[in-house]
Motif scaffolding. Structure first.
Motif, PDB file in Angstrom:
ATOM      1  N   UNK A 189      43.380 -12.058 -20.263  1.00  0.00           N
ATOM      2  CA  UNK A 189      42.015 -12.565 -20.077  1.00  0.00           C
ATOM      3  C   UNK A 189      41.079 -11.503 -20.649  1.00  0.00           C
ATOM      4  N   UNK A 190      40.959 -11.490 -21.973  1.00  0.00           N
ATOM      5  CA  UNK A 190      40.266 -10.400 -22.656  1.00  0.00           C
ATOM      6  C   UNK A 190      38.761 -10.410 -22.400  1.00  0.00           C
ATOM      7  N   UNK A 191      38.179 -11.577 -22.217  1.00  0.00           N
ATOM      8  CA  UNK A 191      36.736 -11.659 -21.971  1.00  0.00           C
ATOM      9  C   UNK A 191      36.384 -11.025 -20.623  1.00  0.00           C
ATOM     10  N   UNK A 192      37.176 -11.331 -19.601  1.00  0.00           N
ATOM     11  CA  UNK A 192      36.929 -10.727 -18.289  1.00  0.00           C
ATOM     12  C   UNK A 192      37.189  -9.228 -18.329  1.00  0.00           C
ATOM     13  N   UNK A 193      38.215  -8.836 -19.049  1.00  0.00           N
ATOM     14  CA  UNK A 193      38.492  -7.400 -19.213  1.00  0.00           C
ATOM     15  C   UNK A 193      37.288  -6.704 -19.844  1.00  0.00           C
ATOM     16  N   UNK A 194      36.687  -7.335 -20.830  1.00  0.00           N
ATOM     17  CA  UNK A 194      35.524  -6.745 -21.508  1.00  0.00           C
ATOM     18  C   UNK A 194      34.340  -6.590 -20.561  1.00  0.00           C
ATOM     19  N   UNK A 195      34.174  -7.539 -19.637  1.00  0.00           N
ATOM     20  CA  UNK A 195      33.052  -7.459 -18.698  1.00  0.00           C
ATOM     21  C   UNK A 195      33.200  -6.254 -17.769  1.00  0.00           C
ATOM     22  N   UNK A 196      34.409  -5.954 -17.348  1.00  0.00           N
ATOM     23  CA  UNK A 196      34.621  -4.772 -16.504  1.00  0.00           C
ATOM     24  C   UNK A 196      34.552  -3.482 -17.329  1.00  0.00           C
TER      25      UNK A 196
END
Length: 446
Positions: A375-382
């Motif tokens: 889940x790369x988008x969620x990883x980017x948010x963190x």
């Protein structure tokens, strides 16, 4: 009737006597927490003989005079130090906290004693990872005395762990202005590391080492911390020198032995690494030593040893939890990296995030978990929160590069991965291996 009068009068006298007896001896029924005998190499040192004699002297005073609050505080402080030296956190921290809380419950007028006990309580809460509580307790100590350096140390640490980095800097600056010593310099070093100034962090930690007294546990700790800073920047020669210097002063210092174990792994001397990690674990029941052993056994394909050590590791952390030690972040890392279970890791990481959402290490852990779940988008948010201090942690930089790469920004992602590998060429994690492969793949296409 007369007989009943004397009976009632006798009962009244006995009741009064019982109350007086209870008030005088109420603490006698509450025994002083006993000192545990040390085991292994740390039980044969002259330092242990001196420590044991001092603690037994305090215990004797408290048995003779249970209301001696100063002795009670000193015993609590001694147990805090014993927790650091022996690693017996589940026993000594609750014991120390009980002693110190008793001081706070009974002392109302001695401001010096109140201040020292309140700072000690905050320090134990920090050690138990009860960071929000430690911050509140530290603020209580500040109301009692705003001219003591120690209170600014606990306020600095609590703010760091909660992710309030600007406040932590202000507290560290105040502490250093009041008492420039090992404790204040080491905090300055850590904050510089958080903000990506590794040369400045090494400089400050060298000052901490210079301010320390050779042979004391605190001095050994800063030597090992200095070694780890060199290790993080790929300077294995200087890292080894610091670990050996710590061992020269304290031959059985487990954290220095473990540091040499990590260097042996980087040099691919796995048998030596296993020997060193095992030696460290036999001296001190520190979960990170077992973690290193599990990682090493998994790398060697020794499934039986890896599983057995993992079981011991989790049992030890469960005991810590029962004693009030919050280890959710540690469990998140263990289940992700060693247990290969990102879903279980996520459960623990989210529990920690709920308590301290601004901490960059917590945000990094969540980014890594979501990366593993693709889940790369969620990883980017963190990662946006995890990278806000410009930390030059090689693992964090590599993770950011991998996320960007998978989100389609392959050029910037590859550059960040290369930067991470340049910061620390000796990384040997799943992320660094994947990063190297992606970079090599990109280069081969040119």
């Amino acid at each position: 009737m007369k007989k009943n009068y004397f009976y009632l009068a006798g009962m009244a006298i006995m009741l009064v006597a019982a109350v007086v007896f209870y008030r005088k001896y109420q603490n006698v029924a509450d025994p002083v927490p006993p000192l545990h005998e040390r085991q292994g190499p740390i039980s044969t040192t002259s330092e242990w003989l001196n420590t044991k004699a001092a603690i037994q002297g305090l215990q004797r005073k408290l048995r003779e005079k249970p209301g001696d609050l100063k002795s009670k505080l000193l015993l609590g402080l001694a147990y805090m130090q014993e927790a650091r030296i022996t690693g017996e956190h589940p026993y000594y921290y609750p014991a120390a906290l009980k002693l110190i809380q008793d001081v706070l419950d009974h002392e109302k007028s001695d401001q010096v004693l109140l201040y020292e006990a309140t700072v000690a309580k905050a320090t134990i809460q920090l050690s138990l990872h009860q960071f929000a509580k430690a911050l509140e307790t530290g603020k209580e100590a500040l109301k009692i005395n705003d001219h003591g350096a120690a209170v600014y140390g606990v306020l600095c640490d609590a703010n760091v762990e909660l992710g309030h980095y600007e406040e932590a800097i202000a507290m560290a600056d105040k502490m250093t202005s009041l008492r420039p010593d090992l404790k204040s310099y080491s905090r300055v070093s850590y904050l510089r590391e958080i903000y990506g100034d590794m040369p400045g962090a090494i400089e400050a930690m060298n000052l901490a080492v210079s301010a320390g007294f050779p042979g004391l546990e605190q001095t050994s700790w800063v030597l090992v911390t200095l070694g780890s800073l060199y290790e993080k920047t790929g300077d294995l020669k200087n890292a080894e020198a610091q670990y050996n210097k710590a061992l020269g002063q304290s031959p059985n210092y487990a954290f220095a032995i473990s540091g040499l174990g990590r260097l042996a792994v980087k040099n691919k001397d796995y048998d030596k690494a296993a020997e060193l990690f095992t030696k460290a674990a036999n001296i001190l029941p520190e979960f990170s030593f077992q973690e290193e052993l599990v990682r090493l056994y998994q790398h060697q394909g020794n499934t039986r040893k890896a599983e057995a050590t993992m079981k011991e590791l989790l049992a030890g952390l469960e005991e810590d939890q029962e004693a009030g030690h919050v280890v959710d972040l540690e469990l998140a890392h263990i289940y992700l990296e060693l247990g290969k279970n990102p879903d279980k890791a996520l459960t623990y990481a989210l529990k920690e995030y709920k308590k301290r959402p601004d901490n960059i290490d917590v945000c990094k852990a969540l980014a890594q978990i979501y990366y593993q779940k693709q889940d790369f988008a969620t990883a980017a948010s963190y990662l946006k929160k995890a990278t806000r201090t410009n930390s030059q942690d090689a693992g964090l930089v590599c993770l950011e590069g991998l996320v960007k790469y998978h989100l389609g920004n392959q050029a910037e992602g590859a550059n960040l991965i290369q930067k991470a590998l340049a910061i620390n060429p000796y990384q040997n994690t799943a992320l660094s291996t994947e990063g190297r492969n992606l970079v090599n793949k990109s280069i081969s296409k040119i």
